[in-house]
Each structure stands twice: as C-alpha cells, then as structure tokens.
Design an enzyme around this catalytic site. Structure first.
Site, PDB file in Angstrom:
ATOM      1  N   GLN A  95       0.982  16.025   0.150  1.00 19.77           N
ATOM      2  CA  GLN A  95       1.432  17.268  -0.615  1.00 19.77           C
ATOM      3  C   GLN A  95       1.850  18.306   0.376  1.00 19.77           C
ATOM      4  O   GLN A  95       1.008  19.083   0.838  1.00 19.77           O
ATOM      5  CB  GLN A  95       0.406  17.484  -1.699  1.00 19.77           C
ATOM      6  N   GLY A  96       3.133  18.453   0.620  1.00 14.97           N
ATOM      7  CA  GLY A  96       3.459  19.435   1.222  1.00 14.97           C
ATOM      8  C   GLY A  96       3.930  20.831   0.447  1.00 14.97           C
ATOM      9  O   GLY A  96       5.229  21.071   0.324  1.00 14.97           O
ATOM     10  N   SER A 149       1.605  24.034   0.540  1.00 11.57           N
ATOM     11  CA  SER A 149       1.122  25.402   1.153  1.00 11.57           C
ATOM     12  C   SER A 149       1.722  25.568   2.625  1.00 11.57           C
ATOM     13  O   SER A 149       2.143  24.567   3.356  1.00 11.57           O
ATOM     14  CB  SER A 149      -0.273  25.268   1.611  1.00 11.57           C
ATOM     15  N   SER A 192      -3.176  17.648   3.734  1.00 13.38           N
ATOM     16  CA  SER A 192      -4.128  16.681   3.964  1.00 13.38           C
ATOM     17  C   SER A 192      -3.466  15.059   4.061  1.00 13.38           C
ATOM     18  O   SER A 192      -2.398  14.870   3.122  1.00 13.38           O
ATOM     19  CB  SER A 192      -4.985  16.525   2.473  1.00 13.38           C
ATOM     20  N   GLU A 248      -3.675  17.885 -10.541  1.00 11.59           N
ATOM     21  CA  GLU A 248      -4.448  17.890  -9.437  1.00 11.59           C
ATOM     22  C   GLU A 248      -6.117  17.709  -9.533  1.00 11.59           C
ATOM     23  O   GLU A 248      -6.774  17.191  -8.624  1.00 11.59           O
ATOM     24  CB  GLU A 248      -4.476  19.560  -8.705  1.00 11.59           C
ATOM     25  N   GLU A 256     -11.086  33.157  -6.358  1.00 11.71           N
ATOM     26  CA  GLU A 256     -10.601  34.211  -6.633  1.00 11.71           C
ATOM     27  C   GLU A 256      -9.505  34.017  -7.657  1.00 11.71           C
ATOM     28  O   GLU A 256      -9.645  34.258  -8.739  1.00 11.71           O
ATOM     29  CB  GLU A 256     -10.070  35.265  -5.486  1.00 11.71           C
TER      30      GLU A 256
HETATM   31  C1  LIG Z   1      -9.762  21.019   2.630  1.00 10.95           C
HETATM   32  C2  LIG Z   1      -8.329  21.516   2.353  1.00 10.95           C
HETATM   33  C3  LIG Z   1      -7.440  20.428   1.953  1.00 10.95           C
HETATM   34  C4  LIG Z   1      -6.069  21.265   1.508  1.00 10.95           C
HETATM   35  N1  LIG Z   1      -5.192  20.232   1.178  1.00 10.95           N
HETATM   36  C5  LIG Z   1      -3.828  20.795   0.938  1.00 10.95           C
HETATM   37  C6  LIG Z   1      -2.738  19.827   0.768  1.00 10.95           C
HETATM   38  O1  LIG Z   1      -2.857  18.379   1.005  1.00 10.95           O
HETATM   39  N2  LIG Z   1      -1.689  20.333   0.341  1.00 10.95           N
HETATM   40  C7  LIG Z   1      -1.369  21.611   0.276  1.00 10.95           C
HETATM   41  O2  LIG Z   1       0.029  21.922   0.166  1.00 10.95           O
HETATM   42  N3  LIG Z   1      -2.260  22.787   0.629  1.00 10.95           N
HETATM   43  C8  LIG Z   1      -3.501  22.108   0.923  1.00 10.95           C
HETATM   44  N4  LIG Z   1      -4.747  23.049   1.123  1.00 10.95           N
HETATM   45  C9  LIG Z   1      -4.231  24.247   0.951  1.00 10.95           C
HETATM   46  C10 LIG Z   1      -4.923  25.020  -0.131  1.00 10.95           C
HETATM   47  O3  LIG Z   1      -4.143  24.802  -1.266  1.00 10.95           O
HETATM   48  C11 LIG Z   1      -4.778  26.787   0.183  1.00 10.95           C
HETATM   49  O4  LIG Z   1      -5.688  26.776   1.348  1.00 10.95           O
HETATM   50  C12 LIG Z   1      -5.208  27.393  -0.894  1.00 10.95           C
HETATM   51  O5  LIG Z   1      -4.043  27.418  -1.945  1.00 10.95           O
HETATM   52  C13 LIG Z   1      -5.262  29.094  -0.627  1.00 10.95           C
HETATM   53  O6  LIG Z   1      -4.078  29.339   0.161  1.00 10.95           O
HETATM   54  P1  LIG Z   1      -4.232  30.165   1.453  1.00 10.95           P
HETATM   55  O7  LIG Z   1      -5.055  29.092   2.395  1.00 10.95           O
HETATM   56  O8  LIG Z   1      -2.821  30.326   2.055  1.00 10.95           O
HETATM   57  O9  LIG Z   1      -5.003  31.561   1.166  1.00 10.95           O
HETATM   58  P2  LIG Z   1      -4.454  32.899   0.652  1.00 10.95           P
HETATM   59  O10 LIG Z   1      -3.538  32.339  -0.703  1.00 10.95           O
HETATM   60  O11 LIG Z   1      -3.863  33.629   1.818  1.00 10.95           O
HETATM   61  O12 LIG Z   1      -5.706  33.566   0.328  1.00 10.95           O
HETATM   62  C14 LIG Z   1      -6.450  34.026   1.216  1.00 10.95           C
HETATM   63  C15 LIG Z   1      -7.721  34.892   0.327  1.00 10.95           C
HETATM   64  O13 LIG Z   1      -7.001  35.752  -0.664  1.00 10.95           O
HETATM   65  C16 LIG Z   1      -7.467  35.368  -1.918  1.00 10.95           C
HETATM   66  N5  LIG Z   1      -6.323  35.911  -2.805  1.00 10.95           N
HETATM   67  C17 LIG Z   1      -5.164  35.260  -2.466  1.00 10.95           C
HETATM   68  N6  LIG Z   1      -4.563  35.694  -3.879  1.00 10.95           N
HETATM   69  C18 LIG Z   1      -5.151  36.306  -4.563  1.00 10.95           C
HETATM   70  C19 LIG Z   1      -5.160  37.064  -5.868  1.00 10.95           C
HETATM   71  N7  LIG Z   1      -4.031  37.083  -6.589  1.00 10.95           N
HETATM   72  N8  LIG Z   1      -6.287  37.580  -6.257  1.00 10.95           N
HETATM   73  C20 LIG Z   1      -7.562  37.732  -5.759  1.00 10.95           C
HETATM   74  N9  LIG Z   1      -7.657  36.890  -4.669  1.00 10.95           N
HETATM   75  C21 LIG Z   1      -6.361  36.528  -3.996  1.00 10.95           C
HETATM   76  C22 LIG Z   1      -7.881  33.989  -1.787  1.00 10.95           C
HETATM   77  O14 LIG Z   1      -8.663  33.699  -3.009  1.00 10.95           O
HETATM   78  C23 LIG Z   1      -8.606  33.933  -0.417  1.00 10.95           C
HETATM   79  O15 LIG Z   1      -9.616  34.312  -0.492  1.00 10.95           O
HETATM   80  C24 LIG Z   1      -5.748  22.238   1.462  1.00 10.95           C
HETATM   81  C25 LIG Z   1      -6.937  23.343   1.795  1.00 10.95           C
HETATM   82  C26 LIG Z   1      -8.131  22.854   1.940  1.00 10.95           C
HETATM   83  C27 LIG Z   1      -9.342  23.858   2.269  1.00 10.95           C
END
Ligand SMILES: Cc1cc2nc3c(=O)[nH]c(=O)nc-3n(C[C@H](O)[C@H](O)[C@H](O)COP(=O)(O)OP(=O)(O)OC[C@H]3O[C@@H](n4cnc5c(N)ncnc54)[C@H](O)[C@@H]3O)c2cc1C
Length: 379
Positions: free
Chosen positions: A124-125, A127, A159, A242, A362
């Site tokens: 799933q591309g 993020s 992933s 999901e 969050e």
């Molecule tokens: C084990 C694992 C597997 C994953 N697999 C995939 C995958 O296969 N494909 C894929 O596309 N993604 C994948 N992800 C990514 C995952 O979807 C993102 O990590 C997640 O959506 C958070 O985005 P970010 O890491 O950019 O953090 P950010 O969105 O930058 O968030 C950083 C912090 O800010 C907080 N925050 C952000 N916006 C708000 C808001 N509006 N209000 C309050 N707090 C906020 C968040 O809660 C977090 O604590 C995976 C992540 C993990 C950990």
C-alpha cells in the site's frame, strides 16, 4: 448486541475448526524474516486451495461469501489455532475489495485470482515523508506521457514492498490541484526500472517496511483504478477496509499473551504482589472490552449496513492494551524479559508501532471526539 451464533454460523465455525484441526500451519520460523514471510504465504496457498482464503469475498470473485459474523469467526479461529495472518494480507483485506468496488472487468479478471492465492503480493503506497496522517498532502506526481503515465516521488513505511509485485499507489495527476482533489489511484507494477525499494530497519531488528522511490516509473491507463482524478474516493474505500476483521484476530492473540504472562508470573510467584496482580487484571479487562466492542461494531454494521466509530475505537483499544501488556511483562518479569531475541522483548518493541500504524492514536481520538462524543472539530 447479540453474541449468540445462528445455526449456520455455528456450522461455519465447526467446519473451519475441523479444517484447522487437520491442517496445522507448522512451526513458526523465528529469527529469519524471509522464512517467516514464506511460511505465511504458504499458509495462504493452503487456505486458498481449500476455499478458506478471502472468506469475506463474494463467491463470484472466488471468495466464500461469508457474512460479517462468519468473517469475525474466521479471524478468531485462526488466532485460536495460533495460525498466522495470510502473507498477502494487504491484498486480501485492502486491494481486493477496492478492485471489486472500483475495478473494470479486465482489472478484476487480472488481479483478484492471484491476490486470493497469494501468487502476487500487494503493498500500500499511501504514506509519504510529508503525508501520513494528512494523506491529502500526497506529492508523488504522475504525469501524462503518451498513452500512459510517468510517476516520480517517494513513499515511505511501505509494508511488504520488498515482497510485492503490485502497489496500491496514490499519486497527484493534476499538478495545480490541492488536497484531496486531483489525485489518482494506480495499480502500480513493482517489477520495473524506476521503482526502487529500500528496506527500513525497525526497532525489532526486522525490515517489514520500506522506502519506495519512484523515478520515472510507468503505468498505463489500464492501471488507473476508478478513473483519473478520483483517487481520494478510491483510497477511502481502501482505508474503510483497513481494520476489517483484524480486531477479532488481535483480541485472541492478546488473550493468549495475557494467559502466557499470567502463567509465567504464577510460576515465579509474581502474582503474590498485589500491584502486579492488579495490573494484570486491568489488562485482561481491557482485552475483554476490546472483544465486546468489536462485536458491538459488528452488530451495528449488520443492523444498519453502516460502519460505526467502533473500528476506530477497537484500533485505539488494541494498541493501548498491547503496549500496556508488553510493558507490564517487562516490569514484572524483570531483565529476563528484556534479553535480546526473547519473546517479550520482541513483543514490547513491536508494540511501539501499534499506536502509529493504521491511524495514529491522536487521529483516532479526534474521530472518537467528533463522531462518538459529538465535540466540535479542532481548528
Ligand atoms: C508498522 C507500520 C506499518 C506501516 N505500513 C504502512 C503501509 O504499508 N503503507 C502506508 O502507506 N503507510 C504505512 N504506515 C504509515 C502510517 O500509516 C503512518 O505512520 C501514519 O499514518 C502516521 O503518519 P506519519 O508517520 O507521517 O506521522 P504524522 O502524520 O506526521 O504524525 C506525527 C505525529 O503528529 C500527530 N498528528 C498528526 N496530525 C494530527 C492531528 N490532526 N491532530 C493531532 N495530532 C496529529 C500524530 O498522531 C503523530 O503523533 C505504517 C506505519 C507503521 C508504524
């Protein structure tokens, strides 16, 4: 909420139990993640051969046409037998249902079969480095190029990309667009120049997810899903699938961990400490509440046809409870539980990602605040 199974649900469960009793997934390989993934993929092949892969898929697409409750039973029974989730879990839960909803005949014909058998693995591309919770900020660019598209950009945390033949890719096709407009959903072929997968090492030492660099990757018009510019709606279909069913799997797995911890503590006399016993009881209660909330969500969905906020709540509960449980194990068992490579150290470290993957705590709290408590949207 009705927790009684109907005669046909009981028959489904008994048939599945019979099959699982005769079909052991074999010992779980430890310490070699490629062997582990091969084990899960092999398990999916066996499920598919016996008609147990994609139980919730409609019969005309090769599934079993299981009801929501039967699907929940499937995940519970799988976990009860300590069997793994199928290797191509993102294909089965996300790509398949999205292609069924938005795909044309040729796309369905091409992709659904190999997803079901695990012959072709999906990732799933979505993020990107600057687009996670804020998915509408996707910057990966797909530019019209002759009879197809040229794609440039970067995805992250992808992933299974290192195992995947196909990717559900969200890209911006209208460079002048903002936010959720002007996005398109591609079924991207990973086996081409222009697609580079760089594994990321996780805190557990494994590399389950990756960076995905797209530098002139190609997609044809036939690989656009749901039409140009319609990517946001197609992506929402993917995300709405999901968490389907997984809460039922996770609650059983956590109950097994609670039982294992209780046994280990009892053996060492750890339960004589009332603080430890209290903390264990608290986690056990959280796991039971998770189970009941998952069933409550299921009942609502069956009665109204609309998913309620429970799927966000179960994800929130699971991630919290799993972190509390694994922390308790380490606190109560002491340094033994932290030995590198031990079961509890692995569980503790893997649980850290639970509050991020599939929607952060969050974001889920925001959903609960707005949809359950009716609080105003944060500005
Ligand atoms: C084990 C694992 C597997 C994953 N697999 C995939 C995958 O296969 N494909 C894929 O596309 N993604 C994948 N992800 C990514 C995952 O979807 C993102 O990590 C997640 O959506 C958070 O985005 P970010 O890491 O950019 O953090 P950010 O969105 O930058 O968030 C950083 C912090 O800010 C907080 N925050 C952000 N916006 C708000 C808001 N509006 N209000 C309050 N707090 C906020 C968040 O809660 C977090 O604590 C995976 C992540 C993990 C950990």
């Amino acid at each position: 909420m009705d927790l009684t199974f109907t005669p046909s649900e009981t028959a489904f469960r008994d048939e599945l139990r019979g099959w699982l009793a005769d079909n052991d997934p074999g010992p779980e390989p430890h310490g070699d993640e490629h062997a582990h993934f091969a084990w899960r993929l092999d398990w999916q092949r066996r499920l598919a051969a016996a008609g147990w892969s994609g139980v919730h898929w409609p019969v005309e697409h090769g599934g079993r046409g299981a009801t929501l409750t039967e699907s929940a039973i499937f995940f519970e029974e799988l976990a009860n037998r300590r069997a793994p989730l199928p290797g191509n879990v993102l294909g089965l839960l996300l790509a398949g249902p999205t292609i069924m909803t938005w795909g044309d005949e040729a796309q369905r014909e091409r992709h659904l079969g190999p997803i079901l058998t695990g012959e072709e693995v999906w990732c799933q591309g979505f993020s990107e480095p600057d687009a996670g919770s804020d998915l509408a900020a996707v910057k990966t660019r797909a530019a019209r190029d002759g009879d197809g598209w040229t794609i440039t950009g970067q995805k992250v945390w992808t992933s299974y990309a290192h195992h995947a033949r196909w990717c559900m890719l969200l890209a911006r096709t209208d460079p002048a667009s903002e936010r959720h407009r002007g996005l398109t959903y591609f079924l991207l072929d990973m086996e081409q120049d222009g697609v580079e997968v760089v594994p990321l090492r996780q805190i557990t030492g494994e590399s389950h997810f990756n960076e995905l660099f797209l530098d002139g990757a190609r997609a044809t018009d036939a690989q656009v899903l749901g039409g140009e510019g319609n990517g946001w709606r197609v992506a929402m279909t993917t995300l709405s699938n999901e968490r389907s069913g997984l809460a039922f799997f996770h609650q059983v797995r956590m109950r097994q961990l609670v039982d294992a911890l209780a046994a280990e503590l009892a053996e060492r006399g750890g339960l004589d400490d009332p603080r430890t016993a209290d903390a264990l009881a608290d986690v056990a209660a959280q796991v039971e509440v998770l189970r009941l909330t998952a069933y409550r969500g299921l009942t609502r969905l069956e009665r109204t046809g609309e998913p309620g906020p429970e799927s966000a709540l179960t994800k929130l509960m699971w991630s919290r409870a799993n972190q509390a449980l694994t922390q308790l194990a380490v606190d109560a068992l002491g340094p033994d539980a932290l030995t590198a490579g031990s079961r509890w150290s692995y569980e503790l470290l893997r649980a850290r990602g639970n509050t991020l993957e599939g929607g952060t705590t969050e974001i889920l709290k925001n959903i609960a605040a707005q949809r359950v408590l009716g609080l105003p949207r944060a500005s």
